[in-house]
Design an enzyme around this catalytic site. Structure first.
Site, short mmCIF file in Angstrom:
data_model
loop_
_atom_site.label_atom_id
_atom_site.label_comp_id
_atom_site.label_asym_id
_atom_site.label_seq_id
_atom_site.Cartn_x
_atom_site.Cartn_y
_atom_site.Cartn_z
N CYS A 1 1.03 -1.50 0.04
CA CYS A 1 -0.45 -0.02 -0.05
C CYS A 1 1.21 1.36 -0.13
CB CYS A 1 -0.91 0.06 1.13
SG CYS A 1 -1.69 1.73 1.06
N ARG B 1 -17.88 -3.36 17.85
CA ARG B 1 -17.11 -4.46 17.87
C ARG B 1 -15.88 -3.98 18.45
NH1 ARG B 1 -17.48 -4.51 12.03
NH2 ARG B 1 -19.12 -5.54 12.44
N CYS C 1 0.45 0.22 10.41
CA CYS C 1 0.04 0.08 9.44
C CYS C 1 1.42 -1.45 8.75
CB CYS C 1 -0.79 -0.25 8.56
SG CYS C 1 -1.96 -1.31 7.14
N CYS D 1 -18.80 -7.28 3.83
CA CYS D 1 -18.49 -6.22 3.91
C CYS D 1 -17.25 -6.25 3.47
CB CYS D 1 -18.63 -6.19 5.46
SG CYS D 1 -16.94 -4.57 6.03
N CYS E 1 -0.06 4.62 7.02
CA CYS E 1 -0.68 4.80 8.54
C CYS E 1 0.57 4.25 9.07
CB CYS E 1 -1.56 3.94 7.64
SG CYS E 1 -2.19 4.20 7.05
N CYS F 1 -16.01 -10.20 6.10
CA CYS F 1 -16.01 -9.40 5.02
C CYS F 1 -13.97 -9.46 4.87
CB CYS F 1 -14.73 -8.07 6.05
SG CYS F 1 -14.24 -6.17 5.74
N CYS G 1 -19.15 1.28 9.10
CA CYS G 1 -18.73 0.42 9.77
C CYS G 1 -17.28 1.57 9.83
CB CYS G 1 -18.43 -1.25 9.16
SG CYS G 1 -16.78 -1.71 10.49
#
Length: 335
Positions: A54, A262, A61, A130, A58, A98, A190
């Site tokens: 990616c 969650r 991550c 999802c 972040c 998901c 979400c």
């Protein structure tokens, strides 16, 4: 029943957040009983359909290309392989599946077309579907809705003020724009965040404040405790105190009563008694399965044993939005 509000002040949320912990948990448990079937837990399974590489930065991550975390870049999975994983998740007790792709944003190309096919095919399994794919345009959100997508995950991560300390490759408004596109398309939202990234209590309250004052509250609010990964800027972060997690869950339950809260990343580090207190404080959704994208997570068998011991039961798919089952079925029929 509680009045659902969208005009919370940070001071009001702070007053809730800073209550004595047992009082806070008791009030949240009472709210939970008013709004939800106590003991019923929505079980989700999360699969990384495209791993690593990616372009974002972040700080938490391990899938960011610029960090050296040992995560191997993998191309987008094949539809049949994803469907097989979804079947396994359903057999394990999950009602929602998901699919996560390590993209900065969705692009209108063959890969996105394949994701749309994944959504249609998983719909045939009678599961809520999802996706979490990064930033979306209005038209892309509409395509996902047409494919029968039930929910879209796009966390705001932290407060608007602290956001720039965690991510520089996009801004906070980009997050909110995607949530708006998802909501406009008729897909459930979400969105939650992560604690333990060096933020203050005020930042945690600010994150809740942003979500609570959206025109419509997210249907699901994941509360993640940072799992530090070697090679990321946050690798030396200390584990979030368990009671901070409980305080966040209880505050979200009181401020956004109808949302599913969650208990997400970091759950593997919690004891059974600690998880039980999270459920008491208003958590009514979990991720199950051995991984959350690339970080460890409790396995299905362990969770089912916990459910039996605590007297919990899995929530049926589409229980909250039965009208969306018809959409999913129609999309699957045209796959």
């Amino acid at each position: 029943m509680s009045v659902i509000r969208h005009n919370w002040t940070k001071e009001e949320i702070s007053g809730i957040y800073h209550k004595p912990l047992l009082q806070l948990v008791l009030e949240a448990a009472d709210m939970h009983r008013q709004q939800h079937t106590f003991g019923e837990v929505q079980v989700s399974s999360l699969l990384s359909i495209k791993t690593g590489g990616c372009s974002e930065d972040c700080a938490y991550c391990p899938q960011a290309a610029r960090y050296h975390t040992g995560v191997q870049v993998q191309a987008l999975m094949k539809v049949d392989d994803v469907v097989e994983k979804a079947k396994q998740a359903k057999e394990g007790g999950a009602s929602r599946f998901c699919m996560g792709a390590a993209w900065r944003e969705v692009r209108d190309n063959r890969d996105f077309d394949r994701v749309l096919d994944m959504v249609k095919e998983v719909n045939k399994l009678d599961m809520e579907v999802c996706c979490t794919l990064g930033m979306l345009s209005e038209s892309q959100a509409a395509k996902l809705a047409d494919a029968g997508l039930y929910a879209y995950n796009h966390n705001i991560d932290t407060s608007e003020e602290y956001y720039k300390n965690i991510i520089s490759t996009r801004d906070f408004d980009n997050r909110l724009d995607t949530l708006q596109h998802v909501r406009k398309a008729g897909i459930t939202v979400c969105s939650g965040g992560i604690i333990g990234m060096g933020e203050t209590d005020e930042d945690r309250i600010g994150m809740i404040h942003t979500l609570a004052n959206l025109p419509k509250h997210p249907e699901s609010v994941p509360i993640n405790a940072l799992v530090p990964v070697e090679g990321t800027p946050l690798e030396d972060s200390k584990r979030v105190p368990f009671y901070d997690l409980v305080r966040m869950i209880a505050t979200v339950r009181l401020v956004m009563p109808e949302a599913a809260v969650r208990l997400s990343a970091g759950r593997k580090e919690l004891s059974l008694a600690e998880q039980a207190m999270c459920f008491m404080a208003g958590a009514n959704s979990i991720f199950a399965g051995d991984k959350l994208l690339t970080t460890p997570n409790p396995e299905f068998g362990d969770d089912m044993e916990m459910f039996q011991l605590l007297g919990l039961k899995s929530k049926a798919p589409f229980a909250d939005k039965p009208e969306m089952k018809k959409v999913a079925v129609e999309a699957a029929a045209h796959a």
